[in-house]
Scaffold this active site. Structure first.
Site, PDB file in Angstrom:
ATOM      1  CB  SER A 240      -0.885   0.010   1.243  1.00  0.00           C
ATOM      2  OG  SER A 240      -0.138   0.492   2.339  1.00  0.00           O
ATOM      3  CE  LYS A 241      -0.707   6.569  -3.566  1.00  0.00           C
ATOM      4  NZ  LYS A 241      -0.229   5.669  -4.601  1.00  0.00           N
ATOM      5  NE  ARG A 242      -1.546   3.105   5.457  1.00  0.00           N
ATOM      6  CZ  ARG A 242      -1.985   1.865   5.692  1.00  0.00           C
ATOM      7  NH1 ARG A 242      -1.450   1.145   6.616  1.00  0.00           N
ATOM      8  NH2 ARG A 242      -2.977   1.361   4.982  1.00  0.00           N
ATOM      9  CG  ASP A 243       3.816  -1.060   2.525  1.00  0.00           C
ATOM     10  OD1 ASP A 243       4.058  -1.291   3.710  1.00  0.00           O
ATOM     11  OD2 ASP A 243       2.817  -1.483   1.932  1.00  0.00           O
TER      12      ASP A 243
END
Ligand code: GLU
Length: 489
Positions: A240-243
């Site tokens: 996900s974007k958070r990674d």
């Protein structure tokens, strides 16, 4: 043997994700390994979600990674005529039909099937009606999926996977606005582009039996399929974007080397004996799709950094300097002196990325305007003022500004004051770099250059003297100093 032709077929709806980059890499490696052709197809039929900006970024990412495609790029958005013509062909050969079922009817059928616990599927009402389209009718074209028997996918990676035709729908191949659907345009393109090997993410495995039926309907020999597992986040979840490591261009901006990213991505889910570090030509030589694992691999940022560092260590200094200069300049730092090549040589063992190198090497090019407070409090003390001043004065006189001579002066001062190396080296390091980490203090000073070294020593002394010190007499009769407001240690 016929030429291997592989392809990469991204949908330009966002960044080139690291997982897609690996798909591209495996396709590319397979083609290069077999001296074949690697083609690129931009799947931009979804006009709402596709953007020119995403296409640009995908092309830029592939170029940066060095995954050069052969032949012209195929843009699906430019091939509407071809898809319509191929759909007509399927109608004429009895493999497709027009369907004018209304949305309301389809919804009713679906709701009924759900109530009865049946897997929702088109009930094939129009399959044998020979409907002809009229201009005002809202028709779609559906594929006549075989009603019985099985479809077998003999996958290079997943092995044999069998699907029952009874599970498959008469899928829409052309929508009422005449746009082709994914499964249909893909098959038309594979045939038209002469693709022999379809290597893609395993999220497409379920589409493959539908596509295989379409290949058969066109009377075309099947390509070989290879569905590679997804890449998961470090926590084993969908990326996900958070990674934070999603886009390939982000890796470029973070100072990764393309050859290191290629190496790391290749090793995610593929192996060759227990080798970890590969040059691209070695990957090409050893790449064998049979060695791609079936289970998904998780990203490991630490290993990616480590891989990058291994490639950084092998980078010719001239090349490293060229690459690093861009990072310095984009931060408004000119790096004329000392030579970036020399700085890279002494710093490279402690740098994971080019950006890391730049961050850790700024003091070679910029004034030190601030000291890390913990380091300064610990090392820039009144006791060290005299040795620092002596060092400054002696260094001013050194004839040849070389690390060896700097080292000699250093030793002389240590002996003069009877102090250990670190007692002088750390304050000097703080003065020269602002902190406590640098290559050997002699080579660091050689590279910083005499003029700046002297200035920084003077500045450190002035800084120490500008602070408010309180003198405390120690019982043994020596004085010690501590800052007002801090406790003596
Ligand atoms: N355009 C599809 C995607 O980006 C890939 C299709 C394919 O490789 O067949 O997921």
């Amino acid at each position: 043997m016929s030429t291997v032709i592989t392809r990469f077929a991204p949908s330009p709806t966002g960044l080139l994700h690291i997982g897609s980059a690996r798909t591209a890499l495996f396709s590319w490696l397979y083609a290069r390994r077999h001296e074949g052709i690697f083609r690129l197809r931009i799947e931009d039929t979804d006009r709402e979600r596709s953007t020119a900006e995403a296409t640009k970024q995908i092309l830029e990412s592939l170029e940066w990674l060095g995954l050069k495609h052969d032949d012209e790029i195929v843009y699906q958005s430019e091939r509407k005529e071809l898809y319509l013509e191929r759909a007509q062909h399927l109608i004429l050969t009895g493999n497709a039909y027009y369907c004018n079922c209304s949305r309301e009817r389809l919804e009713r059928v679906r709701a009924k099937q759900m109530r009865e616990g049946i897997k929702p599927k088109y009930d094939r009402k129009c399959r044998n009606k020979r409907i002809q389209p009229s201009l005002d009718s809202n028709v779609v074209i559906r594929f006549k999926n075989p009603l019985d028997s099985d479809v077998t996918v003999d996958d290079m990676v997943q092995g044999r996977v069998v699907y029952a035709n009874s599970e498959l729908d008469d899928l829409i191949i052309v929508r009422s606005d005449q746009s082709p659907t994914y499964n249909f345009s893909v098959v038309v393109d594979e045939i038209d582009m002469g693709i022999t090997h379809v290597i893609r993410g395993d999220d497409h495995l379920n589409n493959t039996p539908r596509q295989i039926n379409l290949f058969h309907a066109f009377g075309y020999q099947l390509p070989i399929f290879g569905h590679i597992p997804l890449i998961l986040s470090p926590q084993g979840k969908k990326l996900s974007k958070r990674d934070n490591v999603e886009g390939v261009l982000e890796l470029r901006n973070a100072g990764y080397l393309p050859e290191a990213v290629i190496n790391y991505l290749a090793r995610l889910g593929w192996s060759h004996k227990d080798q970890e570090i590969f040059r691209v030509d070695e990957l090409i030589r050893h790449f064998d799709a049979r060695n791609i694992g079936r289970s998904p691999s998780s990203l490991n940022p630490k290993k990616m950094e480590w891989t990058n560092q291994q490639h950084l260590l092998k980078l010719p200094p001239k090349k490293a300097a060229e690459l690093a200069e861009g990072f310095f300049l984009s931060r408004g730092i000119q790096c004329e002196f000392p030579s970036l090549e020399d700085v890279f040589e002494v710093q490279k063992t402690r740098c994971k990325t080019l950006l890391d190198f730049v961050e850790k090497s700024k003091y070679f090019y910029e004034e030190v305007n601030e000291y890390e407070s913990k380091a300064a409090n610990k090392f820039l003390t009144l006791e060290i003022v005299k040795p620092l001043q002596d060092l400054r004065n002696e260094l001013e006189e050194v004839e040849c500004w070389k690390k060896k001579n700097i080292h000699l002066i250093f030793t002389k001062i240590l002996n003069r004051y009877g102090i250990k190396f670190g007692v002088l080296a750390q304050p000097v390091r703080v003065a020269q770099t602002g902190g406590t980490v640098s290559p050997g203090i002699d080579v660091t000073m050689e590279l910083i250059g005499r003029q700046s070294v002297l200035k920084r020593l003077e500045a450190a002394v002035a800084w120490i003297e500008s602070r408010k010190w309180k003198v405390k007499k120690r019982p043994v009769g020596r004085f010690s100093y501590f800052l007002i407001g801090t406790s003596p240690h």
